[in-house]
Write a protein that holds these residues in place. Structure first.
Motif, PDB file in Angstrom:
ATOM      1  N   VAL A  75      42.843 -54.536 -11.193  1.00 27.57           N
ATOM      2  CA  VAL A  75      42.366 -54.263  -9.835  1.00 27.57           C
ATOM      3  C   VAL A  75      41.376 -55.331  -9.380  1.00 27.57           C
ATOM      4  N   SER A  76      40.432 -55.664 -10.242  1.00 23.98           N
ATOM      5  CA  SER A  76      39.412 -56.656  -9.886  1.00 23.98           C
ATOM      6  C   SER A  76      39.895 -58.087 -10.066  1.00 23.98           C
ATOM      7  N   SER A 100      41.090 -48.715  -0.196  1.00 23.48           N
ATOM      8  CA  SER A 100      41.534 -50.093   0.036  1.00 23.48           C
ATOM      9  C   SER A 100      40.456 -51.115  -0.299  1.00 23.48           C
ATOM     10  N   ASP A 101      39.211 -50.668  -0.415  1.00 22.07           N
ATOM     11  CA  ASP A 101      38.105 -51.564  -0.763  1.00 22.07           C
ATOM     12  C   ASP A 101      37.931 -51.730  -2.274  1.00 22.07           C
ATOM     13  N   LEU A 102      38.749 -51.039  -3.068  1.00 22.30           N
ATOM     14  CA  LEU A 102      38.531 -51.019  -4.513  1.00 22.30           C
ATOM     15  C   LEU A 102      38.632 -52.380  -5.198  1.00 22.30           C
ATOM     16  N   PRO A 103      39.525 -53.296  -4.798  1.00 23.42           N
ATOM     17  CA  PRO A 103      39.523 -54.595  -5.473  1.00 23.42           C
ATOM     18  C   PRO A 103      38.166 -55.297  -5.426  1.00 23.42           C
ATOM     19  N   VAL A 104      37.488 -55.214  -4.285  1.00 22.90           N
ATOM     20  CA  VAL A 104      36.165 -55.833  -4.153  1.00 22.90           C
ATOM     21  C   VAL A 104      35.117 -55.009  -4.897  1.00 22.90           C
ATOM     22  N   TYR A 123      33.503 -43.755  -5.105  1.00 20.33           N
ATOM     23  CA  TYR A 123      34.526 -44.374  -4.266  1.00 20.33           C
ATOM     24  C   TYR A 123      35.097 -43.401  -3.234  1.00 20.33           C
ATOM     25  N   ASP A 124      35.561 -43.969  -2.127  1.00 19.09           N
ATOM     26  CA  ASP A 124      36.200 -43.244  -1.024  1.00 19.09           C
ATOM     27  C   ASP A 124      35.246 -42.241  -0.383  1.00 19.09           C
ATOM     28  N   GLY A 206      32.339 -59.366  -4.044  1.00 17.51           N
ATOM     29  CA  GLY A 206      31.823 -58.390  -4.992  1.00 17.51           C
ATOM     30  C   GLY A 206      31.086 -59.046  -6.141  1.00 17.51           C
ATOM     31  N   PHE A 207      31.572 -60.203  -6.568  1.00 23.45           N
ATOM     32  CA  PHE A 207      30.920 -60.939  -7.653  1.00 23.45           C
ATOM     33  C   PHE A 207      29.480 -61.295  -7.287  1.00 23.45           C
ATOM     34  N   GLY A 208      29.281 -61.847  -6.096  1.00 20.94           N
ATOM     35  CA  GLY A 208      27.940 -62.246  -5.673  1.00 20.94           C
ATOM     36  C   GLY A 208      26.990 -61.069  -5.568  1.00 20.94           C
ATOM     37  N   ALA A 209      27.498 -59.930  -5.106  1.00 21.17           N
ATOM     38  CA  ALA A 209      26.667 -58.731  -5.010  1.00 21.17           C
ATOM     39  C   ALA A 209      26.230 -58.264  -6.391  1.00 21.17           C
ATOM     40  N   ALA A 210      27.153 -58.284  -7.348  1.00 22.56           N
ATOM     41  CA  ALA A 210      26.827 -57.860  -8.707  1.00 22.56           C
ATOM     42  C   ALA A 210      25.835 -58.813  -9.359  1.00 22.56           C
TER      43      ALA A 210
END
Length: 231
Positions: A75-76, A100-104, A123-124, A206-210
């Motif tokens: 997923v990621s 639909s936002d799950l990959p990020v 989620y959701d 998502g990477f930058g946020a983490a």
């Protein structure tokens, strides 16, 4: 120790973990599987671990044949080799507005976990069904850092930002219709939010946020350690 390794097509930053706390992470898009393999070899030799983001399943299969102990998360689209050196107190909650936002969201969750954070997922719970979010209000307010991922109009981070006294890292996604403009609409909505204590990263980052969340927990844990040493 050398500061970098020149592979011709890439100059691998060997000193980044010493400077910033985490090794260089490989961005998989635009690189061949062979190029990624050679960069991974260099990072593993130096740090004992490696992380590849935005990696297609086809390239992952090639790399897993070389590194069978690595893990690929579909997923990621992240491939991981090795474990985090540190484990931080506190936790990161990754909140996603829609499925639909799950990959990020998963990119953020997997990255934060690999960087040493305890990760909780919610989620959701987008604003179109606000009762879903409010049902978890106690859990949300207890999180140390929140990463909030949303597409469409991007309202969810502002709502959560008004509920907590914790850092909120907002991530706009490219999920949405027409005037959503591939993520520009939620990006601008988050940048102009009236909720204090909220920072915003780029679309689908998502990477930058983490990474930011991990640095917050790292700093907080170093502060606790310093206070203990001084007491």
């Amino acid at each position: 120790m050398k500061k970098f390794e020149d592979l011709g097509f890439s100059k691998v930053d060997l000193d980044r973990e010493k400077r910033t706390g985490y090794p260089e992470v490989i961005y998989g898009e635009g690189k061949t599987a062979d190029q990624i393999k050679k960069i991974m070899e260099t990072l593993i030799e130096t740090h004992g671990k490696a992380m590849v983001t935005r990696l297609s399943k086809e390239k992952a299969e090639v790399l897993l044949a070389v590194y069978p102990d690595a893990d690929y998360h579909d997923v990621s689209r992240i491939l991981l080799y090795g474990l985090p050196r540190d484990k931080y107190g506190g936790d990161v909650m990754v909140v996603a507005a829609g499925t639909s936002d799950l990959p990020v969201a998963e990119e953020a969750a997997i990255t934060a976990d690999w960087m040493g954070c305890k990760v909780n997922r919610l989620y959701d719970v987008g604003v179109a069904g606000i009762d879903r979010l409010l049902a978890y209000r106690e859990d949300i307010t207890k999180a140390s850092v929140l990463i909030v991922v949303a597409g469409m109009e991007g309202a969810l981070p502002s709502v959560i930002g008004g509920m907590v006294q914790r850092p909120v890292i907002a991530v706009p996604t490219s999920v949405g219709y027409g005037a959503h403009l591939q993520g520009l609409t939620p990006l601008l909505a988050m940048l102009t939010s009236c909720a204090s204590g909220m920072s915003v990263v780029n679309i689908d980052n998502g990477f930058g946020a983490a990474y930011q969340a991990a640095l917050i927990l790292k700093l907080a844990n170093e502060g606790v350690a310093n206070e203990t040493a001084l007491s």
